[in-house]
Design an enzyme around this catalytic site. Structure first.
Site: not given
Length: 614
Positions: A213, A282
């Protein structure tokens, strides 16, 4: 699809290079205990549904221990399961069940920041030895009147200053997201080692890899310079107020990704009996930077799959065919050779496909996603065409950015609408939970839009999605060459071709009007076109044969799509030769079997062959 060449092996392709990753948002997938919150046992109970659909890899949004300020992205213990979701035993059972069904599990890994409730942060705030610099601390600016200001103008992604004063430590700490999510200091080798330990812990639990993330936020400029203004807004608390050149996409990010790639590769090499362990990253960043995530200019490899968000960020609901073609070709041009492309159509942070492009476009967008070369990422519910619930009340709103901007503006930024519970059936709470109140309200359209209803229908978004998954098993879809063109401003088409086999053609109408499509210049004068997959509003059905003289009159409804196979005389002749060859081989097997049987009957098998010369 019976005419397509099938293969039981993946040829030279590793398991992850052509798979569909199905993103599960655990809080909204399935509640097993009636508390209104999805959990691990709920996910385990629905794994057979994924297997039936054809899904072979699932990515779970965070399941780690957390105060849930940002619903799992604020982690207080990286090696424990959030009690609302279950126990470590529940997780181990999930892993075992998934692998028994042929499904690999990928976890969400959140290294940029922890929760302020993590022991690391508590020790760092207290300046305990070894933890003093685990986070990013600064004194700030002391004014003449005694007021202390943040060190610079950096903003939080979630609105407001990225700095928070800590009274006990008498310093500011950096938080690029909520103030309860302090940024870890990756310039400290002890932090890097701690995160390596977390990765190895879960790898030894059996996970197939990680989706990392917010990876491009990992490092900040050490000089703490103010970031230049963007000119997009006059609000100094808005994230759009400045250009984030000192808090995102620093060169050190790439080095950390490469470090984790070496860690994963080393683990895989030590456990060759297990599947390759992978990393998906990401980062909302420029395409040239994302290309470097695959590998840098020296060929050093990093992320297996830097997420490609261009269908979310760069292709809007009013885009025409040229926009889609441009964004597909752009990614393939920048992506270095020898790597797998990937396509992300939706996730838990962005409006759903049906809400961005319109409900009539659901099948066409899934056709696009699942017939492009490489990896596809599906957010749970997109296979049904679930829609955003835009009318969630202020009282029911729980998303941190929405709560931060207040009641007047919350609907403009809230991510709650795309996170509502999965719609399994027309039972209470869409079959998601038996609780009197779920953590987010269920979309009121669930009595009509649900999995059970779509399974029972003659044709549905789900059945189209499932057919597309099956189509991906063909050699053409794994290995075929690719070509894409805009047929008009409303329609684009692309081919997947493989020597001596049919060509697969996907045609998509992105306009809100019916289109008569002329394919005469796009197809190679085939003997016939055969429908492989068609949408719920299409007049064509699977197996329909479209004569070549009608290829210039192909009808697509508004937002519709269709997948065809192009069968030329040459291809058909080659297939006939292949069939004859297979029959001959089968006949030879039968003849050998008869010969052995006759030898056995006449006891010829007792002859000592060593006494004879051949």
């Amino acid at each position: 699809m019976s005419g397509l060449v099938k293969s039981e092996t993946e040829d030279f392709i590793d398991w992850w290079q052509h798979t569909v990753f199905y993103q599960i948002y655990p809080r909204s997938f399935k509640d097993s205990n009636g508390d209104g919150i999805g959990d691990l046992q709920g996910i385990t109970s629905k794994l057979p549904y994924l297997a039936e659909t054809g899904i072979t890899a699932a990515w779970l949004s965070p399941i780690f221990q957390s105060p849930m300020v940002d619903f799992g992205y604020d982690i207080s213990d990286y090696k424990q399961i959030q009690p609302e979701y279950g126990t470590m035993q529940d997780f181990e059972e999930l892993i075992d069940t998934a692998y028994g069904l042929g499904i690999k599990i990928v976890l969400d890994f959140v290294p940029n920041h922890s929760s302020d409730q993590h022991e690391w942060f508590k020790k760092s705030a207290a300046k305990e030895p070894g933890f003093e610099d685990f986070y990013v601390w600064q004194d700030g600016i002391l004014q003449e009147n005694g007021t202390r200001l943040p060190p610079n103008n950096w903003q939080s992604v979630f609105y407001g200053s990225a700095w928070e004063w800590h009274e006990a430590r008498q310093q500011f700490y950096l938080h690029q997201f909520t103030k309860e999510q302090p940024d870890l200091n990756f310039r400290n080798p002890k932090v890097v080692q701690a995160m390596d330990d977390v990765i190895l812990f879960w790898l030894n639990k059996g996970v197939a890899g990680f989706r990392i993330d917010a990876v491009n936020h990992l490092f900040e400029d050490e000089s703490l310079r103010d970031e230049p203004l963007s000119g997009k807004t006059q609000d100094p608390l808005s994230y759009d107020y400045s250009k984030h050149i000192y808090t995102k996409d620093l060169p050190e990010v790439l080095e950390m990704i490469q470090h984790w790639r070496r860690l994963l590769d080393d683990f895989s090499s030590k456990h060759p009996e297990r599947p390759t362990r992978i990393m998906m990253t990401e980062a909302y960043a420029g395409i040239s930077k994302l290309a470097d995530y695959y590998e840098d200019h020296d060929g050093v490899r990093g992320s297996h799959l830097p997420f490609n968000f261009h269908f979310i960020t760069d292709v809007k609901g009013d885009a025409d065919a040229r926009d889609f073609v441009y964004n597909v070709e752009k990614w393939l041009i920048y992506m270095p050779r020898g790597h797998a492309a990937n396509w992300v159509m939706g996730n838990h942070d962005n409006p759903r496909v049906a809400s961005r492009f319109g409900a009539s476009s659901v099948d066409a967008m899934n056709m696009l996603l699942l017939t492009l070369p490489g990896v596809a990422v599906t957010y749970n519910g997109e296979e049904l065409g679930m829609e955003d619930y835009r009318d969630i009340s202020w009282q029911d709103t729980v998303d941190p950015p929405a709560r931060n901007v207040g009641k007047k503006l919350y609907k403009e930024v809230s991510r709650d609408p795309e996170r509502t519970p999965f719609q399994w059936s027309n039972e209470v709470n869409a079959g998601f939970s038996t609780a009197p109140k779920t953590w987010l309200p269920v979309h009121p359209n669930y009595p009509e839009l649900n999995l059970e209803a779509q399974k029972a229908a003659n044709k549905s978004h789900y059945s189209v999605y499932k057919d597309l998954i099956e189509l991906r098993h063909s050699a053409i879809m794994r290995l075929g060459r690719f070509n894409i063109e805009p047929i008009s401003r409303s329609v684009f088409a692309f081919k997947r071709s493989y020597p001596n086999f049919e060509t697969i053609i996907t045609i998509i109408n992105v306009s809100d009007r019916e289109q008569l499509v002329d394919l005469s210049e796009f197809v190679n004068r085939p003997k016939k076109l055969v429908v492989e997959v068609s949408g719920v509003d299409s007049k064509y059905e699977e197996g329909d044969r479209i004569p070549v003289d009608e290829a210039s009159k192909l009808n697509l409804p508004p937002g519709g799509g269709i997948v065809l196979s192009e069968r030329s005389s040459a291809v058909m002749s080659q297939q006939r030769r292949n069939l004859v060859k297979q029959l001959i081989q089968s006949a030879n097997v039968v003849l050998v079997g008869l010969l052995v049987y006759n030898l056995w009957r006449h006891k010829w098998t007792k002859v000592n062959f060593n006494q004879h010369q051949f």
